[in-house]
Enzyme design. Sequence first.
Site, PDB file in Angstrom:
ATOM      1  N   SER A   1       0.867  -1.180   0.000  1.00 60.14           N
ATOM      2  CA  SER A   1       0.000   0.000   0.000  1.00 60.14           C
ATOM      3  C   SER A   1       0.902   1.227   0.000  1.00 60.14           C
ATOM      4  O   SER A   1       2.091   1.129   0.364  1.00 60.14           O
ATOM      5  CB  SER A   1      -0.869  -0.009   1.269  1.00 60.14           C
ATOM      6  OG  SER A   1      -1.433   1.265   1.509  1.00 60.14           O
TER       7      SER A   1
ATOM      8  N   TYR B   1      -3.091  -0.612  10.005  1.00 59.81           N
ATOM      9  CA  TYR B   1      -2.964  -0.926   8.576  1.00 59.81           C
ATOM     10  C   TYR B   1      -1.585  -0.501   8.066  1.00 59.81           C
ATOM     11  O   TYR B   1      -0.905  -1.256   7.367  1.00 59.81           O
ATOM     12  CB  TYR B   1      -4.071  -0.194   7.820  1.00 59.81           C
ATOM     13  CG  TYR B   1      -4.180  -0.483   6.363  1.00 59.81           C
ATOM     14  CD1 TYR B   1      -3.619   0.385   5.431  1.00 59.81           C
ATOM     15  CD2 TYR B   1      -4.864  -1.594   5.898  1.00 59.81           C
ATOM     16  CE1 TYR B   1      -3.733   0.125   4.073  1.00 59.81           C
ATOM     17  CE2 TYR B   1      -4.991  -1.846   4.541  1.00 59.81           C
ATOM     18  CZ  TYR B   1      -4.420  -0.972   3.637  1.00 59.81           C
ATOM     19  OH  TYR B   1      -4.535  -1.214   2.287  1.00 59.81           O
TER      20      TYR B   1
HETATM   21  C1  GCO Z   1      -7.137   4.940   3.958  1.00 59.28           C
HETATM   22  C2  GCO Z   1      -7.241   4.129   2.691  1.00 59.28           C
HETATM   23  C3  GCO Z   1      -5.880   3.624   2.261  1.00 59.28           C
HETATM   24  C4  GCO Z   1      -6.014   3.021   0.890  1.00 59.28           C
HETATM   25  C5  GCO Z   1      -4.803   2.340   0.356  1.00 59.28           C
HETATM   26  C6  GCO Z   1      -3.714   3.300   0.083  1.00 59.28           C
HETATM   27  O1  GCO Z   1      -7.992   4.781   4.845  1.00 59.28           O
HETATM   28  O2  GCO Z   1      -6.183   5.722   4.035  1.00 59.28           O
HETATM   29  O3  GCO Z   1      -8.122   3.039   2.860  1.00 59.28           O
HETATM   30  O4  GCO Z   1      -5.410   2.716   3.212  1.00 59.28           O
HETATM   31  O5  GCO Z   1      -7.020   2.047   0.885  1.00 59.28           O
HETATM   32  O6  GCO Z   1      -4.380   1.312   1.191  1.00 59.28           O
HETATM   33  O7  GCO Z   1      -2.635   2.589  -0.479  1.00 59.28           O
END
Ligand code: GCO
Length: 261
Positions: free
Chosen positions: A144, A157
């Site tokens: 990501s 994440y």
């Molecule tokens: C967020 C988004 C990101 C994108 C993606 C970016 O909440 O900032 O969901 O996480 O989905 O992963 O690369």
Amino acid sequence: MELFSLKNKNALITGGTHGLGMAMAEALAIAGAKLLITGTTPQKMEDALAYYHSKGYDAKGYLFDVTDENEAAKYVDLITEESGGIHILVNNAGIIKRESALTMPVSDFRKVIDVDLVGPFIMSQLVVKQMIDRNEGKIINICSMMSELGRNSVSAYAAAKGGLKMLTRNLATEWAKHNIQVNGIGPGYFATSQTEPIRVDGNPFNEFIISRTPAGRWGNPEDLGGAAVFLASAASNFVNGQIIYVDGGILATIGKPSNED
Ligand code: GCO
């Protein structure tokens, strides 16, 4: 174009029942791959296979949890037996939980790390064994832009995707000698169900992303197909440990003031 052909290749895509996983799976199928799709939701799997089959793609689905190493081992053996072997592994399955680091329950943090980082490790460790025997294989981890940057509310994440970037580099280091290329794709901001809550018209974040992305738009899932085919094919046989960011240029720039074109 033979360099990009995936004829006679079996591609296992985790979370290939929707969103970016489905778009990448379709691109691999168009390049000739047979699709082996994992998921955890029966209805999504049924709908996805109906779509794949309606397009004439050779696709089979398997419902299991990639974070359960015992269940995953059983299914990787079954998939290998039924398909004749897994040549390409796309570790795409992932979740996100958006919450302040101050208040996020540890259980939620741990769950995101488990699905987005431990799952890819489990699947890579299981599938690589046959790739080593074959002295050939492709592993593609879906990272990501949060592998590089943080933002409010996505600490779990970003930690997982940052870890996945480094896992990609480390697995590349250990397995390149077996002619196995381990690389990653780092999507920027894409129009999917995962970003729907932050993409709706009128949401300041929507405008922010459009202004922050040099291409001036959200990514469309099909924008990822080319990078997936490249990393899954012979065209990337000397590419190891790289993350290809498909992000409309967002990571290339600090952005610009509102009075600049
Ligand atoms: C967020 C988004 C990101 C994108 C993606 C970016 O909440 O900032 O969901 O996480 O989905 O992963 O690369």
